[in-house]
Design an enzyme around this catalytic site. Structure first.
Site, short mmCIF file in Angstrom:
data_model
loop_
_atom_site.label_atom_id
_atom_site.label_comp_id
_atom_site.label_asym_id
_atom_site.label_seq_id
_atom_site.Cartn_x
_atom_site.Cartn_y
_atom_site.Cartn_z
N GLY A 79 0.68 7.98 -5.29
CA GLY A 79 -0.38 8.70 -4.60
C GLY A 79 0.12 9.26 -3.28
N GLY A 112 0.85 2.13 -8.28
CA GLY A 112 2.22 1.81 -8.66
C GLY A 112 2.81 0.78 -7.71
CB THR A 113 1.46 -0.45 -4.56
OG1 THR A 113 0.12 -0.63 -5.05
CG2 THR A 113 1.55 0.93 -3.94
CD GLU A 140 -0.02 4.73 4.51
OE1 GLU A 140 0.50 5.81 4.80
OE2 GLU A 140 -1.11 4.64 3.94
N GLY A 144 -1.00 -4.83 5.31
CA GLY A 144 -0.58 -3.86 4.30
C GLY A 144 0.87 -3.44 4.49
CE LYS A 197 11.11 -7.82 -9.55
NZ LYS A 197 11.33 -8.42 -10.87
MO1 MOS Z 1 -2.05 6.87 2.57
S1 MOS Z 1 -1.18 8.59 3.32
O1 MOS Z 1 -3.36 6.74 3.67
O2 MOS Z 1 -2.59 7.30 1.02
#
Ligand code: MOS
Length: 774
Positions: A248, A476-477, A733, A730, A661
């Site tokens: 995404g 996919g995370t 990013e 998280g 992982k």
């Molecule tokens: Mo992330 S750029 O807030 O999907």
């Protein structure tokens, strides 16, 4: 601290551990489905009598449609319908931003190249694409404005976004005056496109006024809401399904025109319609990272204390929205500095709407800030880590709040040691390996630890199998995997006994997967739901006089592999399945809602797209961020200016590790993005036509395996239950933040040449004359 390659994990066979699965580097539970092709993505869903749609997009960037003739195209074989702006001009406007861009085919007025003008629906995709070439559009073109640097005087400070465009503290003028050294430079980042492997696609069909769509989206709930508003139907009548997302990175974080267009086409054609964007359309239709021009002034005293930072940034936006790339976010909070002034200016151009892209604000902003910090270190003759430690922010100066947790010092130390930073000769061009100039660079990484309220349902069946339902999505995370781990631990069952269902807006509502908030938010909701289910199941056995566990506190009972035991009652055991049978339940379920535990400071210039709701009750407020340190080595061909990244060490402190992982994969992916940003990626706009000329994966350069060295990731031990009940932050990013600056700083160290506009390509290095042998 755990070293790269050593996965900190609890032993799953260790019976007395309460964390048997969370913290383990478990393989993806959906891995087999993906490698066997059984995982279905939006474009792969079929429906009886499926028709295919293809958009016709403007070939000019500015002007009007003078005429549109669909006569010949309509007679083309297989054509079912051709829809133009005349058919949809009566559609209501959405209230969900960005207004204008989410409305397809709004008018004959053209404001960017690639704007949807019409849609062809046909029996097959090929018939639709052929007919699209037969639609005759005559334009009244005007010269488009597409080069931001030509229109800086139009820049305006936006005030409609979630963050203020301007903020300040202290007195910038006095700070600059008092400084011993001052760096005032301009840093530029180009337009970039997200390019997830899975292009956007929508399959839509109607039953009466009930709409079903399979859609490639980071937010099934948000997509349903948008469609309900556009078609003026109740959101209960919109079903959005997206079990797997092929990446995404922000471009699937909001609804774009093709999704309502597909629904509109299905309504007009009275049959299911599939609309899948081509790779080329991915460059025009689903957002991009806007270009930035960052004017940074950083002033420091001789001791290396920052006394003033001024950040003025220009970024482009479309004529119909006000998307602001919040590059000032890291500038405002990363370092202690008494005098700070930040101003974002937007320049409207004839481009499609930009949007969030992996580490929105921080990715671009950290390039400018962290390169400038390196320049300050050079000017002071100070080690760049020392400079950062000297200005270490012990609290968030933007609002005076404490950090919920911050282990940035440990990140610097760990990464520096692993990298061997102490062996660095700070003089540029001092390190060489044959024809290769060698450079070492570092930068700070940081991203807000976002949390958004989420709900989830946990259910157990009479056979003891567990079902978790949550209206989130897996980009996919590894969302499926960590949710199974969390539920397994909370209930005391094996993850193989847990089925996770997500990607459906009819499941308990969860936030859009953006701003790195899904693991913390939905993970917490699943934790609470599974805990509530456990408590309820135990309440059957301790309320029953005939049970061996009668009157025992839940805390005195243990559940392993779905089997309840207690040290207080030697030899007694009962399984969850037996509990359900014995108490006559075919299924037991609990739903839970997770909200932020404490108030968060929202700093000026502040948080990402995952801003949380403040709690109603008055509690102490904290600033919540993940932090990290990026270290890299580059090798630059002394004659040709070719830049290769040869080593990477990144250390990150992100609260509790749910799955080392998938966590490492996320961080490595972020670093790969950073390498692409620093050395490869740029979407080139033709100044005459306003078109992206490299709108394909051959000419839009992405790093390939040969460009990527071994990436070592150190995970610093941390736990932060202020961010979320789970203790995690998280990780989606932060891996890209600071990465491009670490490379640009290493390039300077290797060559003595400072490149301040990305990407750092060999032509720029050669033009600056650095590459000649010294
Ligand atoms: Mo992330 S750029 O807030 O999907």
């Amino acid at each position: 601290m755990s070293q790269a390659g050593q996965h900190p994990q609890s032993d799953p066979t260790k019976e007395d551990s309460d964390q048997a699965y969370v913290g383990r580097p478990m393989d993806r539970v959906d891995g087999r489905l993906k490698v066997t092709g059984a995982a279905r993505y939006a474009a792969e869903f079929d429906a009886p009598n499926l028709a295919h749609a293809t958009p016709i997009q403007s070939s000019i960037a500015r002007g009007r449609v003078a005429s549109i003739d669909v006569g010949i195209a309509k007679a083309s074989p297989g054509v079912i319908a051709i829809i133009t702006f005349e058919d949809v001009s009566r559609m209501p406007l959405p209230t969900v931003p960005p207004a204008g861009t989410a409305v397809p085919l709004l008018s004959p007025l053209i404001v960017y190249s690639g704007q949807n003008l019409a849609l062809v629906v046909a029996e097959t995709l090929e018939q639709a694409q052929h007919a699209a070439t037969l639609v005759e559009i005559a334009y009244t073109p005007e010269a488009p404005d597409v080069v931001m640097e030509q229109f800086l005087n139009r820049g305006f400070v936006p005030n409609t976004g979630i963050r203020p465009g301007r903020s300040q503290r202290g007195d910038i003028g006095a700070g600059l005056e008092a400084s011993a050294i001052k760096i005032a430079e301009t840093y530029r980042t180009p337009v970039e496109h997200h390019n997830p492997l899975e292009p956007h696609a929508t399959v839509a069909f109607w039953k009466g006024d009930r709409l079903t769509v399979y859609d490639a989206t980071q937010g099934v709930g948000n997509t349903a809401q948008n469609l309900a508003e556009l078609f003026q139907i109740s959101v209960e009548n919109v079903h959005v399904i997206d079990p797997f997302v092929g990446g995404g990175f922000g471009c699937k974080g909001q609804s774009w025109p093709h999704t309502p267009l597909a629904a509109l086409a299905a309504r007009i054609a009275k049959r299911p319609v599939r609309l899948a964007l081509t790779r080329r359309q991915m460059f025009t239709s689903v957002g991009h990272r806007p270009c930035t021009r960052q004017e940074n002034t950083i002033a420091a005293n001789r001791a290396g204390r920052l006394v003033a930072i001024k950040h003025r940034v220009y970024s482009h936006t479309s004529t119909t929205d006000e998307f602001m790339e919040p590059t000032g976010a890291p500038v405002s909070m990363l370092y202690t500095c008494p005098n700070v002034e930040i101003e974002h200016r937007l320049v409207r151009l004839n481009v499609g709407a930009p949007t969030y892209m992996r580490a929105p604000g921080e990715a671009s902003g950290s390039f400018g800030l962290e390169t400038a910090m390196d320049e300050v270190a050079v000017a002071l003759g100070m080690d760049p880590i020392d400079l950062r430690l000297r200005n270490y922010a012990e609290l968030d100066q933007t609002n005076g709040h404490d950090w919920s947790s911050k282990s940035l010092r440990e990140c610097y130390e760990g990464a520096a040691e692993q990298f061997g930073w102490s062996r660095r000769d700070p003089r540029p061009r001092s390190m060489r390996d044959g024809r290769w100039l060698v450079g070492w660079g570092m930068a700070t990484a940081g991203y807000p630890a976002n949390f958004r309220p989420a709900s989830a349902k946990a259910r157990i069946h009479q056979d003891g199998s567990v079902w978790i339902g949550c209206g989130t999505q897996d980009l996919g995370t590894g969302t499926y995997t960590i949710l199974a781990q969390i539920a397994a631990d909370a209930l005391g069952v094996s993850p193989s006994n847990v089925r996770v269902q997500i990607g459906d807006n009819r499941l308990p509502s969860a936030p859009t997967s953006g701003g790195s908030c899904s693991a913390t938010s939905t993970g917490s909701a699943v934790l609470l739901a599974a805990k509530a289910l456990r408590t309820r199941l135990l309440s059957y056995v301790n309320a029953d006089e005939t049970s061996p566990f009668f009157n025992l506190q839940a805390s005195a009972m243990r559940v392993r592999n779905g089997q309840i035991t207690s040290q207080r009652v030697e030899g007694a055991s009962v399984t969850y399945a037996e509990v359900l049978r014995r108490y006559g339940k075919s299924v037991v379920e609990q739903e839970a809602f997770a909200e932020a535990g404490v108030e968060r400071g929202t700093p000026p210039g502040g948080q990402g797209p995952g801003d949380a709701q403040p709690r109603k009750e008055k509690t102490k407020a904290y600033s919540m961020h993940g932090f990290g340190a990026q270290f890299c080595e580059v090798r630059i061909d002394a004659d040709l200016g070719v830049v290769r990244v040869s080593r990477w060490v990144g250390a990150f402190a992100l609260g509790k590790q749910l799955n080392p992982k998938t966590l490492r994969s996320q961080l490595k992916g972020g670093v790969v993005w950073g390498i692409g940003m620093a050395l490869h990626e740029a979407s080139m706009l033709d100044a005459r036509f306003g078109r992206y000329v490299n709108s394909n994966l051959a000419e839009y350069h992405l790093p390939v395996n040969a460009d990527i060295p071994e990436i070592e990731i150190l995970l610093i031990d941390e736990e932060d239950t202020l961010v979320s009940p789970l203790g995690a932050k998280g990780a989606g990013e932060i891996g890209i933040t600071g990465a491009a600056a670490a490379i640009s700083n290493a390039v300077y160290h290797a060559t003595g040449t400072r490149i301040r506009d990305l990407p750092i390509t060999l032509d720029k290095l050669l033009a600056r004359g650095q590459a000649s042998t010294a």
